[in-house]
Structure formats: structure tokens, C-alpha cells
Design a protein around this motif. Structure first.
Motif, mmCIF file in Angstrom:
data_model
loop_
_atom_site.group_PDB
_atom_site.id
_atom_site.type_symbol
_atom_site.label_atom_id
_atom_site.label_comp_id
_atom_site.label_asym_id
_atom_site.label_seq_id
_atom_site.Cartn_x
_atom_site.Cartn_y
_atom_site.Cartn_z
ATOM 1 N N MET A 1 18.392 10.371 -1.906
ATOM 2 C CA MET A 1 17.556 9.741 -1.212
ATOM 3 C C MET A 1 16.401 10.641 -0.520
ATOM 4 O O MET A 1 16.748 11.704 0.063
ATOM 5 C CB MET A 1 18.306 8.906 -0.099
ATOM 6 N N VAL A 2 15.047 10.190 -0.403
ATOM 7 C CA VAL A 2 14.221 10.899 0.066
ATOM 8 C C VAL A 2 13.924 10.665 1.493
ATOM 9 O O VAL A 2 13.802 9.247 1.743
ATOM 10 C CB VAL A 2 12.857 10.788 -0.849
ATOM 11 N N ARG A 3 13.897 11.620 2.288
ATOM 12 C CA ARG A 3 13.493 11.155 3.854
ATOM 13 C C ARG A 3 11.848 11.427 3.938
ATOM 14 O O ARG A 3 11.464 12.500 3.708
ATOM 15 C CB ARG A 3 14.375 12.011 4.787
ATOM 16 N N VAL A 4 11.290 10.530 4.638
ATOM 17 C CA VAL A 4 9.875 10.568 5.061
ATOM 18 C C VAL A 4 10.023 11.374 6.307
ATOM 19 O O VAL A 4 10.487 11.098 7.370
ATOM 20 C CB VAL A 4 9.214 9.215 5.291
ATOM 21 N N LYS A 5 8.947 12.627 6.168
ATOM 22 C CA LYS A 5 8.891 13.518 7.393
ATOM 23 C C LYS A 5 7.793 13.189 7.942
ATOM 24 O O LYS A 5 6.602 13.088 7.475
ATOM 25 C CB LYS A 5 8.915 14.856 7.095
ATOM 26 N N ASN A 6 7.708 13.207 9.319
ATOM 27 C CA ASN A 6 6.581 12.864 10.273
ATOM 28 C C ASN A 6 6.134 13.994 11.025
ATOM 29 O O ASN A 6 7.094 14.868 11.516
ATOM 30 C CB ASN A 6 6.861 11.710 11.051
ATOM 31 N N ARG A 7 4.951 14.123 11.804
ATOM 32 C CA ARG A 7 4.814 14.766 13.014
ATOM 33 C C ARG A 7 4.252 13.937 14.009
ATOM 34 O O ARG A 7 3.791 12.647 13.834
ATOM 35 C CB ARG A 7 3.461 15.731 12.392
ATOM 36 N N TYR A 8 4.566 14.253 15.124
ATOM 37 C CA TYR A 8 4.187 13.458 16.354
ATOM 38 C C TYR A 8 3.321 14.294 17.019
ATOM 39 O O TYR A 8 3.514 15.702 17.613
ATOM 40 C CB TYR A 8 5.298 13.167 17.351
ATOM 41 N N LEU A 9 2.027 13.635 17.433
ATOM 42 C CA LEU A 9 0.915 14.350 18.171
ATOM 43 C C LEU A 9 1.111 13.796 19.509
ATOM 44 O O LEU A 9 0.685 12.649 19.793
ATOM 45 C CB LEU A 9 -0.395 14.131 17.270
ATOM 46 N N VAL A 10 1.089 14.714 20.526
ATOM 47 C CA VAL A 10 0.967 14.078 21.945
ATOM 48 C C VAL A 10 -0.260 14.636 22.404
ATOM 49 O O VAL A 10 -1.107 15.617 22.225
ATOM 50 C CB VAL A 10 1.859 15.203 22.892
ATOM 51 N N VAL A 11 -1.114 13.367 22.763
ATOM 52 C CA VAL A 11 -2.625 13.367 22.905
ATOM 53 C C VAL A 11 -2.816 12.847 24.294
ATOM 54 O O VAL A 11 -2.211 11.990 24.978
ATOM 55 C CB VAL A 11 -3.071 12.368 22.016
ATOM 56 N N ASN A 12 -3.725 13.835 25.135
ATOM 57 C CA ASN A 12 -4.224 13.146 26.218
ATOM 58 C C ASN A 12 -5.783 12.686 26.085
ATOM 59 O O ASN A 12 -6.513 13.521 25.319
ATOM 60 C CB ASN A 12 -4.307 14.335 27.292
#
Length: 187
Positions: free
Chosen positions: A1-12
Motif C-alpha cells: 500500500m502506498v502512503r500519501v505524504k504531505n507537508r504542513y505549512l504554518v502561515v501567518n
């Protein structure tokens, strides 16, 4: 199974001019006005739409296809003007570039803004910890300014600039007074 990888941008979202939520004559410190709350008429769905439109303008159909897959605002706080944006790991730079080039809030407001990406994280947990840490820091600085204390960060920058200026003056080998130079000698 392939895991979808994300990034999280903290934005002001920062307001270089006075926010519509805060009047400039209220006696509110400039630092607090810069980190002003976002108007209630702006919501996460509008921001996602504006980001998608920006990606389309900058990167065309390719950008929309690559970044649109998992683009989502997972956290939105209008009171602190902070958001956590989930995007694909391989194409988070596209989202970051789009955010950097955004200059106004969505249509009903059209308020000038600056969007600052303060952290890129691989997990939502670390992104949330950063949001909490930054919010506490802003509250602490606002309370210090209200109490009349000098802003430590600004003072340290001023001292560093002054020190750098003194070091630069020491590095000068010779001072030349332009009044003493004869024009015939300079030819």
C-alpha cells in the motif's frame, strides 16, 4: 500500500497597513496591528480557492493538477490570522510561492496583506505545536509593550546594526576628505 505524504505549512497573515478589524486611533500598539485578526467574512474555503487560483496563474494546469490533490486548510484561526495548510510533499514549494505572492484578501475585503510561511512540517502535530508557541510569543510581546517594556528583539537588532557599523568604520584604511582633493590631480 502506498502512503500519501504531505507537508504542513504554518502561515501567518500580516497586515502592513491597519486592519479593518482594528482602528488605528484605538491606542493599539503597532505590533498588535501588524498581527491583527482577520475579518470574519474571510473563511478557510475562500483561502483555498484563492490559493488554487494563484497556483493556476503561476504554474498553469500542471500546477493545479499537482498541488490540488491534497490541498486543504487543516487549521484556520481568524483571531490570530494563522493557518495550517496541507499540501503534497513533492509540490509544497508551489504552494509556498503562491502564498508569498498573494497581496490581498479575497474579494469582499481586498485588504492588503503579506503572507508569511513560518514553518514547514512533515506532521500536523509539529505544525500545531509551532502555532501554539508563536501565539504565546505574540501575547507575551504585546503584554510587554503594553507594560512599557522595550521590545528585546528590536533592541538586539538595533544593537547588532550599531555594532556592525562600528566594525565597518574600523575596517576603513584611510579617510579621504573630498575638499582637499584637487581636480587637476584626479585627471
Amino acid at each position: 500500500m502506498v502512503r500519501v505524504k504531505n507537508r504542513y505549512l504554518v502561515v501567518n497573515i500580516l497586515y502592513p497597513t491597519s486592519s479593518p478589524a482594528i482602528k488605528s486611533g484605538d491606542g493599539v500598539p503597532e505590533m498588535v496591528q501588524f498581527y491583527a485578526p482577520t475579518p470574519d467574512s474571510v473563511h478557510a474555503g475562500q483561502l483555498v480557492r484563492v490559493i488554487r487560483d494563484g497556483i493556476g496563474e503561476l504554474f498553469g494546469d500542471y500546477g493545479i493538477g499537482m498541488a490540488n490533490r491534497t490541498l486543504k486548510i487543516t487549521y484556520w484561526s481568524p483571531s490570530t490570522s494563522t493557518a495550517i495548510i496541507r499540501c503534497p510533499r513533492e509540490h509544497y514549494e508551489m504552494v509556498w510561492a503562491t502564498l508569498t505572492l498573494m497581496t490581498k484578501l479575497p474579494h469582499p475585503n481586498n485588504t492588503p496583506i503579506v503572507i508569511k510561511v513560518v514553518r514547514v512540517s512533515g506532521t500536523i502535530r509539529k505544525a500545531e505545536e509551532e502555532v501554539i508557541r508563536r501565539a504565546k510569543g505574540i501575547v507575551k510581546r504585546a503584554k510587554e509593550l503594553e507594560a512599557g517594556k522595550k521590545d528585546v528583539m528590536v533592541e538586539s537588532v538595533v544593537q547588532a546594526v550599531d555594532k556592525r557599523g562600528e566594525e565597518a568604520r574600523e575596517d576603513v584604511l584611510a579617510d579621504v576628505d573630498m575638499d582637499d582633493v584637487d581636480e587637476s590631480e584626479s585627471d
